[in-house]
Motif scaffolding. Sequence first.
Motif, short mmCIF file in Angstrom:
data_model
loop_
_atom_site.label_atom_id
_atom_site.label_comp_id
_atom_site.label_asym_id
_atom_site.label_seq_id
_atom_site.Cartn_x
_atom_site.Cartn_y
_atom_site.Cartn_z
N GLN A 155 -2.69 8.76 8.78
CA GLN A 155 -4.14 8.73 8.54
C GLN A 155 -4.63 7.28 8.38
O GLN A 155 -5.71 6.93 8.87
CB GLN A 155 -4.48 9.53 7.28
N ALA A 156 -3.83 6.47 7.69
CA ALA A 156 -4.21 5.06 7.51
C ALA A 156 -4.25 4.34 8.86
O ALA A 156 -5.16 3.56 9.14
CB ALA A 156 -3.23 4.37 6.56
N SER A 201 -10.41 9.41 0.33
CA SER A 201 -10.35 7.95 0.29
C SER A 201 -11.06 7.31 1.46
O SER A 201 -11.20 6.09 1.51
CB SER A 201 -8.88 7.48 0.26
N TYR A 202 -11.53 8.13 2.41
CA TYR A 202 -12.23 7.59 3.57
C TYR A 202 -13.72 7.88 3.55
O TYR A 202 -14.42 7.64 4.53
CB TYR A 202 -11.61 8.14 4.86
N GLY A 246 0.83 -1.21 0.00
CA GLY A 246 0.00 0.00 0.00
C GLY A 246 0.85 1.25 0.00
O GLY A 246 0.57 2.22 -0.72
N MET A 270 -3.85 4.14 -0.50
CA MET A 270 -4.38 4.51 0.81
C MET A 270 -5.36 3.45 1.32
O MET A 270 -5.33 3.07 2.49
CB MET A 270 -5.09 5.86 0.73
N GLN A 271 -6.22 2.96 0.44
CA GLN A 271 -7.18 1.94 0.84
C GLN A 271 -6.48 0.63 1.22
O GLN A 271 -6.88 -0.05 2.16
CB GLN A 271 -8.18 1.68 -0.29
N MET A 287 -3.42 0.38 2.45
CA MET A 287 -2.81 0.60 3.76
C MET A 287 -3.86 0.49 4.87
O MET A 287 -3.64 -0.18 5.88
CB MET A 287 -2.15 1.98 3.82
N SER A 288 -4.99 1.16 4.67
CA SER A 288 -6.04 1.17 5.70
C SER A 288 -6.58 -0.24 5.94
O SER A 288 -6.80 -0.65 7.08
CB SER A 288 -7.18 2.09 5.28
N PRO A 327 -9.14 9.99 10.17
CA PRO A 327 -8.27 10.52 9.11
C PRO A 327 -8.44 12.03 8.89
O PRO A 327 -7.49 12.73 8.59
CB PRO A 327 -8.70 9.73 7.89
#
Length: 293
Positions: free
Chosen positions: A213-214, A108-109, A15, A162-163, A165-166, A292
């Motif tokens: 943030q992730a 992305s959130y 990620g 980002m997704q 990683m999250s 985030p």
Amino acid sequence: MNINTFILILTLMSGIALFLYGMMVMGDGLKQMAGNKLELILYKLTNTPLKGLMLGAAVTAIIQSSSATTVMVVGFVNAGMMKVTQAIGIIMGANIGTSITGWILCLSYIDGKQGIAQLLSTATLSAIVAIVGIIFRMFLKKDWQHALGNIMLGFAILMIGMQTMSGSVAPLKESEVFINALTSFNNPILGIGFGILLTAIIQSASAGVGILQALSVTGAITFGSAFPMIMGIGVGAACPVLLSAIGTNKFGKRTALVYLVNDMCAMIIGTILFYSANALLHFDFLNMSMSPV
């Protein structure tokens, strides 16, 4: 290390790789569209500190990297095209402009469940941008159209990174070891040190904030731990600028040093003021879990 931990780390690293690559592709595409205009703008519109500050913020918001902006400025000063005093305003503005990336990443959130929210969800947004980007990149002829396609593809890759990683760190919300480790960053010195080290390794303050943030989706990041880490991330962003000054003349080195001193002063003053105020007022929000946003 068990197989689940290995897979989690591998997914997290993939990620981060996608995120960094997407950011790089976006930045390169934006610079390609602008051609030499960025350099010309930086050179001409710095006759007052306020203009320099606004210009530094705007350019950094566009190319998504305060380090890249400052590295260009170091090059101008080294070449004698700009004075160190002109560079100071741009450097201070660059530190403001780099925060824009964090707000872009908040897209992305967005949790799309129905209606307009579903249209704005990460999956839908990334898919649309990627499809339009590949059409521009493969089927159109002009250079600026190819550059625009690269920007869109970079954005889509960044969002997917980002997704990824999250998603990889989401299971850690159940891990006591992970939660205890993050809680230790409530100590300002440890938090600042971690932020500096993280940014020095990945060479990007924007990416450092993105990783933070992730991690926040686990619910283990509190204001008390996020604040010193972000202070450290700001200082760590000076590492690539200092590296770029190797081999430059004394004015180029002074410009890179100004960037470091600016970030160090912001970190020291901000930390002293915040924790002094906390000692007097005892802020209740220090243990609040960070989202985030």
